[in-house]
Design an enzyme around this catalytic site. Structure first.
Site, mmCIF file in Angstrom:
data_model
loop_
_atom_site.group_PDB
_atom_site.id
_atom_site.type_symbol
_atom_site.label_atom_id
_atom_site.label_comp_id
_atom_site.label_asym_id
_atom_site.label_seq_id
_atom_site.Cartn_x
_atom_site.Cartn_y
_atom_site.Cartn_z
ATOM 1 N N ALA A 75 11.478 -6.317 7.808
ATOM 2 C CA ALA A 75 10.930 -6.550 8.748
ATOM 3 C C ALA A 75 9.076 -7.477 8.681
ATOM 4 O O ALA A 75 9.216 -8.291 10.133
ATOM 5 C CB ALA A 75 10.557 -5.405 9.138
ATOM 6 N N TYR A 112 0.972 1.328 -8.579
ATOM 7 C CA TYR A 112 1.570 -0.248 -8.584
ATOM 8 C C TYR A 112 1.787 -0.941 -9.078
ATOM 9 O O TYR A 112 3.128 -1.138 -9.498
ATOM 10 C CB TYR A 112 0.619 -0.369 -7.023
ATOM 11 C CG TYR A 112 1.154 -1.650 -6.257
ATOM 12 C CD1 TYR A 112 2.070 -2.107 -5.504
ATOM 13 C CD2 TYR A 112 1.293 -3.217 -7.115
ATOM 14 C CE1 TYR A 112 2.946 -2.744 -5.135
ATOM 15 C CE2 TYR A 112 1.230 -3.920 -7.111
ATOM 16 C CZ TYR A 112 2.199 -4.044 -5.920
ATOM 17 O OH TYR A 112 2.657 -5.676 -5.082
ATOM 18 N N GLY A 115 13.218 -4.621 3.405
ATOM 19 C CA GLY A 115 11.490 -5.319 3.575
ATOM 20 C C GLY A 115 11.756 -6.360 3.854
ATOM 21 O O GLY A 115 10.642 -7.519 3.781
ATOM 22 N N LYS A 129 6.010 -1.985 -11.004
ATOM 23 C CA LYS A 129 6.301 -3.821 -10.876
ATOM 24 C C LYS A 129 6.328 -3.913 -12.046
ATOM 25 O O LYS A 129 7.649 -5.007 -12.630
ATOM 26 C CB LYS A 129 5.107 -4.344 -9.822
ATOM 27 C CG LYS A 129 4.632 -4.233 -8.878
ATOM 28 C CD LYS A 129 5.772 -4.485 -7.723
ATOM 29 C CE LYS A 129 5.826 -4.134 -6.270
ATOM 30 N NZ LYS A 129 6.813 -4.822 -5.430
HETATM 31 P P1 NAD Z 1 4.645 -5.973 3.769
HETATM 32 O O1 NAD Z 1 3.774 -4.332 4.352
HETATM 33 O O2 NAD Z 1 4.647 -6.907 4.642
HETATM 34 O O3 NAD Z 1 6.413 -5.871 3.654
HETATM 35 C C1 NAD Z 1 6.855 -4.211 2.594
HETATM 36 C C2 NAD Z 1 7.589 -4.400 3.814
HETATM 37 O O4 NAD Z 1 8.475 -3.348 2.909
HETATM 38 C C3 NAD Z 1 7.780 -3.629 5.274
HETATM 39 O O5 NAD Z 1 8.813 -4.297 6.162
HETATM 40 C C4 NAD Z 1 7.839 -2.211 5.161
HETATM 41 O O6 NAD Z 1 8.082 -1.694 6.500
HETATM 42 C C5 NAD Z 1 9.481 -1.820 3.945
HETATM 43 N N1 NAD Z 1 9.231 -0.914 3.469
HETATM 44 C C6 NAD Z 1 8.433 -0.163 3.164
HETATM 45 N N2 NAD Z 1 8.026 1.184 2.521
HETATM 46 C C7 NAD Z 1 9.731 1.275 2.663
HETATM 47 C C8 NAD Z 1 10.720 2.526 2.582
HETATM 48 N N3 NAD Z 1 10.022 3.370 2.136
HETATM 49 N N4 NAD Z 1 11.964 2.593 3.145
HETATM 50 C C9 NAD Z 1 11.955 1.150 3.600
HETATM 51 N N5 NAD Z 1 11.071 -0.210 4.129
HETATM 52 C C10 NAD Z 1 10.343 0.127 3.446
HETATM 53 O O7 NAD Z 1 4.277 -6.649 2.507
HETATM 54 P P2 NAD Z 1 4.345 -7.650 1.330
HETATM 55 O O8 NAD Z 1 3.164 -8.327 1.342
HETATM 56 O O9 NAD Z 1 5.568 -8.748 2.332
HETATM 57 O O10 NAD Z 1 5.611 -6.760 0.021
HETATM 58 C C11 NAD Z 1 6.780 -7.502 -0.218
HETATM 59 C C12 NAD Z 1 7.011 -7.212 -1.156
HETATM 60 O O11 NAD Z 1 5.969 -8.653 -2.509
HETATM 61 C C13 NAD Z 1 6.617 -5.575 -1.696
HETATM 62 O O12 NAD Z 1 7.465 -5.676 -2.922
HETATM 63 C C14 NAD Z 1 5.416 -5.718 -2.399
HETATM 64 O O13 NAD Z 1 4.695 -4.954 -3.585
HETATM 65 C C15 NAD Z 1 5.454 -7.657 -3.220
HETATM 66 N N6 NAD Z 1 3.808 -7.682 -4.035
HETATM 67 C C16 NAD Z 1 3.356 -8.180 -2.403
HETATM 68 C C17 NAD Z 1 1.772 -9.485 -2.213
HETATM 69 C C18 NAD Z 1 1.261 -8.951 -2.065
HETATM 70 O O14 NAD Z 1 -0.284 -10.066 -2.442
HETATM 71 N N7 NAD Z 1 1.396 -9.198 -0.104
HETATM 72 C C19 NAD Z 1 1.528 -9.253 -3.620
HETATM 73 C C20 NAD Z 1 2.360 -8.890 -5.487
HETATM 74 C C21 NAD Z 1 3.662 -8.306 -5.310
#
Ligand code: NAD
Length: 256
Positions: free
Chosen positions: A11, A152, A9, A156
């Site tokens: 990207a 979700y 993840g 987690k």
């Molecule tokens: P994001 O969508 O920018 O990043 C998620 C990444 O996971 C992307 O690069 C996406 O291409 C990759 N991904 C999705 N499905 C996939 C698959 N099937 N196989 C491989 N890669 C896959 O979102 P983010 O907010 O940067 O999330 C990163 C992490 O942080 C996640 O695990 C998310 O649950 C967690 N998170 C985010 C938040 C928030 O508020 N943004 C809060 C708590 C936790």
């Protein structure tokens, strides 16, 4: 000395910020992602998980200084079982599959959890099925819930528990594993949630309760995550580090 890390993840969002910060200090980072990574793999299924693990082993045959399980899907992803498949089973498969490679360098692992994990009202049966490793049954159950928040936060919650349960065993191999629990962070994932007609208004209201006064930038989460990888955290193992502008403390002041 420069180090070599792998992550899923990387990207976009939080993962991209971690990648950029590590690369800026001279470290090598191998990114596994469904798009825009060094290794393209869909972590929702066994084939993609195997491709991810084998691809990382090929690119870092001598070992890894760390691995970060960051790939994740939001509560608005459909079907809901896809959330369990990526957020829990994809994370766990890659953390387990790369353990020996990280052990070779006595490195660190981080699972990206969420401050939503301890929120109440989650389906305990579904969490138990995830922790038992029964992907088919967990996915069947989550699809009956029809509740994206439950899917979700449940994924987690299970990942946080899995991380703590595994920490002693991993530590004995020389590998520290910790979780990071971000609060609401401005990323493409949050944009998808804000665009949703049901979740959008709820999440906007929720974001206004953050004691810090705003959501996090991805860099705020990345800085704390990199601390968990670094030698300064060498005695930190099995922690779930909340990085959420005080929101968990607001909601659960007496629980830790
Ligand atoms: P994001 O969508 O920018 O990043 C998620 C990444 O996971 C992307 O690069 C996406 O291409 C990759 N991904 C999705 N499905 C996939 C698959 N099937 N196989 C491989 N890669 C896959 O979102 P983010 O907010 O940067 O999330 C990163 C992490 O942080 C996640 O695990 C998310 O649950 C967690 N998170 C985010 C938040 C928030 O508020 N943004 C809060 C708590 C936790």
């Amino acid at each position: 000395m420069s180090k070599i890390y792998a992550m899923s993840g990387g990207a976009t969002g939080i993962g991209a910020s971690v990648k950029e910060k590590l690369r800026a200090r001279g470290d090598q980072v191998i990114v596994v992602d469904i798009k825009g990574g060094d290794i393209t793999a869909d972590l929702s299924n066994d084939e993609g998980r195997t491709a991810a693990i084998e691809g990382v082993i090929r690119m870092a045959p001598d070992g890894l200084d760390g691995f970060i399980a960051c790939a994740g899907l939001p509560p608005v992803a459909k079907p809901l079982s896809l959330i369990s498949q990526v957020n829990f089973f994809g994370a766990v498969a890659t953390l387990e599959g790369l353990l020996e490679l990280v052990a070779r360098k006595k490195g660190a692992m981080v699972s990206v959890c969420s401050n939503s994990a301890p929120m109440g009202g989650l389906d305990e049966e579904c969490i138990a099925l995830m922790l038992a490793g029964d992907e088919a049954a967990a996915c069947a159950r989550v699809d009956t819930l029809d509740d994206g928040h439950n899917a979700y936060a449940g994924s987690k919650n299970a990942l946080s528990k899995w991380t703590r349960r595994k920490a002693p065993e991993f530590m004995r191999k020389g590998v520290r594993i910790n979780g990071i629990a971000p609060g609401m962070t401005s990323t493409p994932l949050t944009d998808r949630v804000f665009d949703d007609k049901d979740f959008g208004p709820l999440m906007r209201d929720f974001s206004e309760t953050i004691p810090y006064g705003s959501m996090a930038s991805p860099e705020m989460i990345a800085d704390a995550l990199i601390f968990l990888l670094d030698p300064e955290a060498r005695f930190v193992s099995g922690a779930i580090l909340f990085v959420d502008g005080g929101q968990d403390a607001l909601l659960r002041p007496d629980e830790f």
